[in-house]
Design an enzyme around this catalytic site. Structure first.
Site, PDB file in Angstrom:
ATOM      1  N   HIS A 169       0.834  -1.220   0.000  1.00  0.00           N
ATOM      2  CA  HIS A 169       0.000   0.000   0.000  1.00  0.00           C
ATOM      3  C   HIS A 169       0.862   1.260   0.000  1.00  0.00           C
ATOM      4  O   HIS A 169       1.599   1.517   0.931  1.00  0.00           O
ATOM      5  CB  HIS A 169      -0.993   0.018   1.169  1.00  0.00           C
ATOM      6  N   ARG A 227      -1.306   9.553  -4.454  1.00  0.00           N
ATOM      7  CA  ARG A 227      -1.875  10.901  -4.338  1.00  0.00           C
ATOM      8  C   ARG A 227      -2.175  11.566  -5.685  1.00  0.00           C
ATOM      9  O   ARG A 227      -2.290  12.788  -5.768  1.00  0.00           O
ATOM     10  CB  ARG A 227      -0.999  11.769  -3.440  1.00  0.00           C
ATOM     11  N   HIS A 280      -7.328  -0.216   8.406  1.00  0.00           N
ATOM     12  CA  HIS A 280      -6.451   0.658   9.214  1.00  0.00           C
ATOM     13  C   HIS A 280      -6.995   0.559  10.629  1.00  0.00           C
ATOM     14  O   HIS A 280      -7.938   1.267  10.986  1.00  0.00           O
ATOM     15  CB  HIS A 280      -6.510   2.088   8.682  1.00  0.00           C
ATOM     16  N   ASP A 312       4.537   2.207   3.865  1.00  0.00           N
ATOM     17  CA  ASP A 312       3.419   3.111   4.139  1.00  0.00           C
ATOM     18  C   ASP A 312       3.774   4.521   3.640  1.00  0.00           C
ATOM     19  O   ASP A 312       3.677   5.499   4.361  1.00  0.00           O
ATOM     20  CB  ASP A 312       3.064   3.133   5.622  1.00  0.00           C
ATOM     21  N   PHE A 361      -0.583  13.280   8.882  1.00  0.00           N
ATOM     22  CA  PHE A 361       0.222  12.149   9.336  1.00  0.00           C
ATOM     23  C   PHE A 361       0.969  11.552   8.144  1.00  0.00           C
ATOM     24  O   PHE A 361       0.410  11.455   7.060  1.00  0.00           O
ATOM     25  CB  PHE A 361      -0.690  11.054   9.893  1.00  0.00           C
ATOM     26  N   GLY A 362       2.197  11.105   8.364  1.00  0.00           N
ATOM     27  CA  GLY A 362       2.834  10.285   7.343  1.00  0.00           C
ATOM     28  C   GLY A 362       4.204  10.745   6.920  1.00  0.00           C
ATOM     29  O   GLY A 362       4.553  11.926   7.026  1.00  0.00           O
TER      30      GLY A 362
END
Lengths: 322, 425
Positions: B60, B64, B179, B305, B323-324
């Protein structure tokens, strides 16, 4: 004139971001300097020139009345110019980042930034992005170092020392930046600290900060030398932390009866703004054990000390006059 | 017939439990032979002291595109994937508009074909607009190329919707990626709830939020016979729950990220947004459990991720930034450091978590060097020492906490369908 002399070698920081990173010596250094300013004030010396020619920016990204006024007055007493910034109606509302906003204000010649922000850590981020000294005037639910310092100063003024005192912080510990600064400062200066409040408002693992935890104010009351009544911050609470204000006041509110069951010389502090009838009843707020207005007065001297010490350290760091 | 010989590499093919120094012959884009080869080849790559393994697969990846091209495009995401050693990636459906219908899945396939770098497998949304209210067109998504369904970083709050998704997706033999964070417990959270959230005054997300949804999803897998894949497992409890579920024969798989294996919640002390990830960075005890889960196969795969965000989005107050972090180009060396160098995993086990594990989760016929397979191959220089420099990323975004880390190991050459698509400069 003592206040215009060089700061002691124990202070070398250009910023005051929190009490967590300060040593007991550094905290004492601020309190001693504040005491000098207070002494000068009682002698009628209210206009000093330590910050003459510099501009202090009050960057209040979150509303405040007393802290902002106190910092403005402190800067002016030291001879500085001040410039105020409030988030409402500013370029922030046009999408500018808070870092860019601060950089722009710095570019206008501001060399000390007093920063209040609703996000924890915002002053720390600014301190890495600016050349100016940054003084944390309250960040989110993290720290409010000058409030912590003025609490320490007020207790020391009335008790001479903090060593061995038992101090309770009562109320919303979870959301309180004042609580965190108090815990660090009180522990470093040798006090025993008990945090007391509903279990829902005690932060996880807080005992690792060296404090005791209580959910029974009446049980700990006889042991206390000082009690600091933190405000219940309804605006920070996203869900039901306790059933009702009435129930909160019943278990954790300070009233005349509880004062009578405490030590005769129990000191009652509150960072304010206070909710009369919730954290404390009016007779307690205005009673002989209350030092709430002393706290406000002392805040001015503590903030003068922070402004003076950081300015002197920053000037030394840039190769300015030692 | 064109031929390419990968000569004298350490060939690691977990699908066949192979770990030996030998040769790999590729004919017309497919693996022809694995073993010592003395014949002629049109092109020979000397792989001495390098690892030759099936192309790496990430289950995954946040691409975007469309909608957030300032963060990443299909072209930059797939270039980053190749540079990280990946030949296949699953594309998250949390674009704008989201991949919740056939046309959107076809767009992902089309953009990947145009970019012509690594393979891209669309993941379709579970619910329309990720709103958690009604199922997306799962069948048509599957027919248009989707290999799994997920609402990406939006947890499926309703147990009823999750149940129906698992039942319905069985028809297409696709898993539902979850998730697993209970949104009622994580609302407004910035980091792991614990000592450091207390010290920093940042709102915490308790580990229990993960245990609750992992428990629910396992129960629903049992109820429905559907396949649940749990993304980015970060807690000890979750690992224990998944281990028990696997022992009970349930169809549950899981992955972890490199950052959850290497960083703790203490990193947030810098208040740097580069450490703000979802699920949050946990404490050291959880890391230990994640490694144990990788060792015994409870955790099937490692995923970067990959969550790219333009600098201006990460350069804000901590409670406002998304987040990320980006991870495709750093996964390999970070995991070598966290897992292989300390001896937690052998190279064979490690490569399995990046090839056979993710291939099985996605249900794709990839992740092996068996003769006849399309030649997706990653050649890794395991000792190459380098410093992670985000300014050199192929990804359009640079949001990583690993900038400046001194690491070892990187993808040297990457082949997709027998064609060399990437060579390290």
């Amino acid at each position: 004139m003592p206040a215009d002399s060089d700061s002691p070698a124990s202070w070398s920081r250009p910023h005051v971001l929190g009490l967590q990173e300060l040593s007991a010596t550094e905290i004492t250094c601020i309190l001693d300097r504040a005491a000098e300013f207070k002494q000068l004030s009682t002698e009628g010396e209210t206009r000093l020139s330590i910050l003459k020619g510099i501009t202090v920016g009050n960057l209040f990204f979150e509303p405040s009345t007393r802290t902002k006024t106190s910092f403005s007055l402190a800067a002016k007493r030291l001879g500085a110019d001040t410039v105020d910034f409030a988030a409402a109606g500013s370029s922030l509302s046009k999408g500018e980042t808070f870092i860019d906003t601060a950089r722009n204000i710095e570019a206008m010649g501001v060399s000390t930034m007093v920063v209040r922000h609703s996000t924890s850590g915002a002053p720390h981020v600014l301190s890495r992005n600016l050349r100016a000294s940054v003084i944390n005037a309250g960040d989110g639910t993290h720290e409010h170092p000058t409030q912590g310092l003025l609490d320490l100063f007020t207790i020391r003024q009335h008790r001479g020392s903090l060593e061995g005192l038992t101090v309770a912080l009562v109320g919303d510990i979870l959301h309180s930046r004042v609580a965190r600064s108090n815990i660090w400062g009180l522990k470093k200066l040798g006090a025993r600290v008990i945090v007391c409040g509903p279990a829902t408002l005690i932060p996880p693992r807080v005992e690792a900060m060296g404090v005791e935890i209580s959910d029974d104010l009446d049980a700990i009351l006889p042991e206390l030398d000082c009690i600091n009544l933190l405000r219940i911050q309804a605006e920070r609470q996203r869900s039901a932390f306790f059933p009702s204000i009435y129930e909160y006041a019943h278990f954790f509110g300070m009233n005349g009866d509880r004062v009578r069951r405490g030590k005769d010389d129990l000191l009652i502090l509150a960072p304010g703004p206070i909710n009369r009838g919730v954290e404390l009843t009016p007779d307690v707020a205005d009673g002989p054990n209350s030092v709430i207005l002393d706290q406000v007065t002392n805040g001015l001297f503590v903030r003068m000390a922070c402004l003076a010490l950081t300015h002197e350290a920053a000037t030394r760091g840039k190769g300015g006059p030692a | 017939m064109s031929s390419l010989l990968l000569k004298n590499g350490r060939v690691i093919d977990p699908a066949r439990q192979l770990d030996a120094v030998t040769d790999v012959l590729i004919l017309d884009g497919r693996i022809a032979e694995v073993g010592t080869y003395a014949g002629h080849a049109d092109e020979v790559l000397d792989c001495t002291r390098q690892i030759v393994c099936p192309g790496l697969i990430d289950t995954h990846v946040g691409i975007r595109d469309p909608g957030f091209e300032e963060d990443e495009t299909t072209a930059t995401a797939t270039a980053a994937a190749l540079a990280g050693g990946f030949t296949s990636i699953g594309a998250m459906p949390d674009t704008h508009p989201p991949v919740d219908n056939a046309a959107a899945a076809e767009y992902v396939v089309l953009q990947a074909a145009r970019a012509r770098q690594c393979r891209v497998y669309p993941l379709g949304a579970v619910t329309r607009d990720h709103a958690g209210q009604e199922l997306a067109d799962l069948g048509q998504l599957a027919r248009s190329g989707a290999v799994a369904f997920t609402d990406a970083k939006t947890p499926i709050a309703s147990a009823e919707i999750m149940r129906r998704a698992l039942e319905y997706s069985r028809m297409f033999r696709c898993p539902v990626f979850s998730h697993p964070q209970d949104p009622t417990l994580t609302a407004g959270g910035v980091m792991h709830e614990g000592l450091h959230s207390t010290l920093l005054g940042l709102r915490g997300m308790p580990a229990a939020a993960e245990a609750i949804l992992v428990g629910r999803d396992i129960a629903l897998a049992e109820l429905t016979g559907g396949r649940v894949h749990l993304m980015c497992i970060s807690t000890r409890h979750a690992v224990e729950q998944i281990r028990r579920a696997r022992q009970a024969g349930l169809r549950v798989t899981a992955d972890v990220t490199p950052h959850h294996l290497t960083l703790t919640d203490e990193s947030l002390s810098s208040y740097s947004s580069q450490y703000k990830v979802d699920p949050p960075l946990r404490s050291a005890e959880h890391i230990e459990a994640l490694i144990a889960g990788l060792q015994d196969g409870t955790i099937d795969a490692i995923s970067a991720d990959h969550q790219p965000f333009a600098a201006e989005k990460k350069d804000r107050e901590l409670d406002q930034v998304p987040f990320g972090i980006v991870g495709l180009e750093t996964l390999l060396p970070i995991c070598i450091r966290a897992l292989v160098e300390p001896g937690h995993l052998t190279w064979l086990q490690f490569i399995a978590r990046l090839t056979t594990g993710p291939a099985r989760i996605l249900g794709i016929e990839r992740g092996t060097l068996a003769p006849g397979a399309e030649a997706d191959v990653t050649i890794i220089h395991p000792d190459h020492a380098w410093t992670i420099d985000p300014s050199r990323f192929r990804s359009r975004s640079r949001n990583t906490p690993f900038g400046g880390w001194q690491v070892r190991g990187r993808a040297q050459t990457v082949l997709v369908g027998g064609e060399i698509r990437y060579r390290a400069s």
